[in-house]
Every structure is written in structure tokens, then in C-alpha cells.
Design an enzyme around this catalytic site. Structure first.
Site, short mmCIF file in Angstrom:
data_model
loop_
_atom_site.label_atom_id
_atom_site.label_comp_id
_atom_site.label_asym_id
_atom_site.label_seq_id
_atom_site.Cartn_x
_atom_site.Cartn_y
_atom_site.Cartn_z
N GLU A 137 0.83 -1.20 0.00
CA GLU A 137 0.00 0.00 0.00
C GLU A 137 0.87 1.25 0.00
OE1 GLU A 137 -2.50 -0.25 3.38
OE2 GLU A 137 -3.69 -1.95 2.63
N GLN A 192 -7.97 6.58 -23.73
CA GLN A 192 -9.34 6.06 -23.62
C GLN A 192 -10.27 7.24 -23.34
OE1 GLN A 192 -9.66 2.44 -21.17
NE2 GLN A 192 -7.44 2.36 -21.09
N LYS A 231 -3.80 5.96 -41.61
CA LYS A 231 -3.50 4.60 -41.18
C LYS A 231 -4.78 3.86 -40.83
CE LYS A 231 -2.61 5.96 -36.36
NZ LYS A 231 -1.60 6.05 -35.29
#
Length: 432
Positions: free
Chosen positions: A150, A208, A312
């Protein structure tokens, strides 16, 4: 009262006013006394008659002088009993040094906070370089791990009422660096920091940014919500993968998206380029390539810079199927401009297409050199003559030994940005 004034009360009263002003901003002065404008050269002037230090700003048209306080003869000064203020008379004018102290006190009150820099483990080298340029030290903190893995965060100095700048890219390992950043922000908020600005040289999960297919997250927006939930007040990033990420934050959290291309312009402008052409490796990067072209042409007075684009088709994420060139590059020096290089598959194939189309030399520039997996080896064995990246992410020995890789520092740009934000100055002048 006037008997008291005749015995030096005026001098004591002036000192009390100065002390009260300085008392309010004492923390600011002590913390920021060495804070330097990165665009300013500081030197000591022995020939000046009234100043101890002189400052030369290359971006300004005038010479600013900082003077120290000088002793003056005490003069009796009447006091307004109703307002409690010292009433200035023609015979009692503040000396040059006293006026400078009063002006600095008023200016510091407007800022109402002192600057502190903190850093995680994402890119400690860059953080130290920024602190060195600004003339201050990094804040004392522990960012480590507990036995079970952690994240352990502890701030070792007082940050109550301070303006904090946290420098932490969320690059590989992305989740570790992101969690460090979130907990640092939470710790500083719980310690009553006045304002927290996060400087994220590389914004993880930026690719994203929309749903390309069903049942996938928009991770760039989710990261923005996490940062906002922790209580961040401002975000500074370098070359976000797409500009709309700025809109994932609410209006309460302004986002400054710095253009890393201005760091590379000087590097390529000093090269002997023949018929230069700026090439975008995909349709989404045409605007970035166009801005790079315009700035290069403006700064180095080059009129015949061309613009080309490669279309592309991706078979899947990280894999390019086909590439088609739009534009003429025969006999030209080409500069491929992109925001990041991950596995280097796209940029190496683009360089091959350009060479097959008759390009004289092929250069590449990207703000973020991830170079994941075989990326470094691909560049070393590609048709690229030189690949230029910024140090938004920490370097590795493999990159250092790659003769085709050149790493430029983005620290001066980030240092100047932090200085301008803290001084409440605009950022647009940095990109002109």
C-alpha cells in the site's frame, strides 16, 4: 501624543506599520525570498548607487531595481484619530527603500499564500530540475510503500494556508503513480493547504477518451473525476492526447494543456533543413502538426514548410494494418510530429513510407516517449535519422544508449508555467 511623536514616535509608528504589514506576509517572504522567474537573469550590481540587487528580464523592455531599506531621519507625523492611519505630509515622504517594502507587502497580500513544491516518485529527476530552476527546494515528504504494497504518504512540513504544486506524471507504472498522486492530494487537503495545483507532465489513461465500441469505459474522464473528488484546484498537463480531456473536469477546476512542441522547435530550427515538411502520422494529429509548422515558420522565418499526413488503418490497438501518404515529400526533410510514442510501431512504419516516397531525411518528435516493449529497439533499427522526445517520463539506460534518441528537457517550460500561475500572470505569452 505630540510629545510622544517628538521623541521619535513617528519613527516607531512607521516601523509598527511596516512590521504589521510584514507580519501578515512573513510566511510568504520567508518561503518565497529565493523564488526566481525562470525567464530572468539575476546578478549583483556593484556600480549601482541606490540598489543592492538588479534584475534583467529578457522579455521586458525596462530594467527593474530591487532596493533595500535605507535609514532616514525621524520626522514628526500627525495621526488621524478617527482612522488610526499615519497622515503623510510633504515633509514626511517615504524613502525609496521604505516605499519598496510597502509595495512588496501590498503585492504579497494579493497573493495571500506561499508556494511549495512536492513530488511523487513518478519523475523525481524532472521535479528536482524544476525546483532548481525556480530557486526553491522540494517539500519534505515521504512517498513510500507499506509491507503489503500500500502507498504510504506523509508530509513533513507545515502546509496550512499554502499554495501547493504537486509534480507527478501518471506514466508506467500507471496505477502506482496515479494512486500516489491521489493520496498526496488527499493528504495536503486534510492538512489545510489553501490551493493544490497538480502538474501532470504525462496524463495516464488519456487514450481512452471515448467509447469506440460497446461496454468499454471512458477512462480519461474517470481519472479526471478521481482527481476532482480528491479536491484538486487546478491541473497543468503537457500535450494531452486529445484536447477534449480538458472538458472532463468541471469549470471549478481549470486545465492548462501546455504544448510541448515549442520545446522541440528550437532543436529542429537550428538544423540545416532542406525543403522541410511536417508530417502528421494520423488524421487526428493534423492540428498538432499544423501548429508545429506555423511556430517553426514564424520563429525561424521559413516560408516554404510543407504539411503532409499519413492515413492509417488499425487492425487492433497497437497494430497498424495499412498506411497511405497524403502529400509530396520527395527530396524533403520530414519531421513526424506526434504526442506520444508507445511501442513505436506507427512512427517506424510512417518513416518507412516516407523513405519509400523519396524523403531525404526523416526526423520524429513526440512529447512523451513511453517506448513500451520493443519500442526502443524498433527506433534504433528504423529509417528514422533522429527521434526527439521530452523528459516528461523518467529515462532508462536503454534510451541513453540509443544513438537515434535525443531527449530534451521540459523543466524550463513547466517552471515558467508554475511561476506565472502563482504570480497570477497569463500563460499565452509562453507559446507566442
Amino acid at each position: 501624543m505630540y510629545e510622544w511623536m517628538k521623541n521619535g514616535g513617528a519613527s516607531a509608528s512607521l516601523a509598527a506599520v511596516a512590521a504589521s504589514s510584514i507580519g501578515v506576509i512573513g510566511a510568504v517572504t520567508l518561503c518565497e525570498k529565493d523564488l526566481k522567474n525562470p525567464m530572468t537573469e539575476y546578478y549583483t550590481s556593484d556600480s549601482a548607487e541606490n540598489d543592492d540587487h538588479a534584475v534583467h528580464d529578457y522579455g521586458a523592455k525596462e530594467h527593474n531595481v530591487l532596493a533595500t531599506s535605507t535609514e532616514t531621519t525621524p520626522v514628526a507625523t500627525p495621526v488621524d484619530a478617527n482612522k488610526g492611519n499615519i497622515m503623510m505630509s510633504p515633509q514626511n515622504v517615504l524613502s525609496f527603500g521604505e516605499q519598496k517594502i510597502a509595495d512588496e507587502a501590498a503585492k504579497a497580500k494579493k497573493h495571500a499564500g506561499s508556494l511549495k513544491l512536492f513530488s511523487g516518485n513518478g519523475n523525481m529527476g524532472l521535479s528536482l530540475e524544476i525546483a532548481r530552476i525556480m530557486g526553491i527546494n522540494l517539500g519534505k515528504a515521504t512517498v513510500g510503500r507499506f509491507a503489503d504494497g500500500e502507498v504510504n504518504v506523509m508530509i513533513h512540513e507545515n502546509v496550512r494556508g499554502k499554495d501547493i504544486y504537486v509534480i507527478q506524471p501518471t506514466g508506467p507504472p500507471v496505477n502506482e503513480n496515479l494512486m500516489e498522486l491521489l493520496l498526496i492530494i488527499s493528504t495536503l487537503n486534510r492538512a489545510s493547504a489553501r490551493r493544490i495545483t497538480v502538474v501532470i507532465p504525462y496524463y495516464g489513461y488519456a487514450r481512452q477518451d471515448r467509447k469506440m465500441q460497446a461496454r468499454v469505459p471512458i477512462s480519461a474522464a474517470d481519472v479526471a473525476r478521481l482527481l476532482e473528488a480528491m479536491g484538486v484546484d487546478r491541473v497543468v498537463a503537457v500535450d494531452l492526447h486529445c484536447g477534449q480531456i480538458q472538458g472532463f473536469f468541471s469549470p471549478r477546476v481549470p486545465v492548462d494543456n501546455l504544448d510541448g512542441g515549442i520545446v522541440g522547435i528550437n532543436h529542429f530550427g537550428n538544423k540545416d533543413l532542406v525543403n522541410p515538411v511536417i508530417v502528421s502520422p494520423d488524421a487526428g494529429g493534423v492540428y498538432r502538426a499544423k501548429k508545429f509548422k506555423e511556430r517553426l515558420a514564424h520563429k525561424f522565418d521559413i516560408d516554404d514548410i510543407g504539411l503532409a499526413m499519413i492515413i492509417k488503418q488499425r487492425a487492433r490497438a497497437g497494430t497498424v494494418d495499412t498506411m497511405d501518404l497524403v502529400g509530396d515529400v520527395k527530396g524533403c526533410d520530414c519531421i513526424i510530429v506526434d504526442d506520444m510514442i508507445d511501442t513505436a510501431g506507427t512512427i517506424c512504419k510512417a518513416a518507412k513510407v516516407l523513405k519509400n516516397s523519396g524523403a531525404r531525411r526523416v526526423f520524429a518528435f513526440a512529447s512523451h516517449g513511453l517506448l513500451s516493449g520493443p519500442g526502443n529497439d524498433r527506433i534504433a533499427n528504423s529509417d528514422i535519422d533522429e527521434c526527439v522526445i521530452l523528459n516528461t517520463l523518467p529515462s532508462t539506460p536503454q534510451r541513453t544508449h540509443n544513438e537515434k534518441l535525443t531527449e530534451l528537457s521540459v523543466a524550463p517550460l513547466l517552471a515558467q508555467t508554475i511561476f506565472n500561475i502563482h504570480a497570477k500572470q497569463g500563460l499565452s505569452a509562453l507559446f507566442k
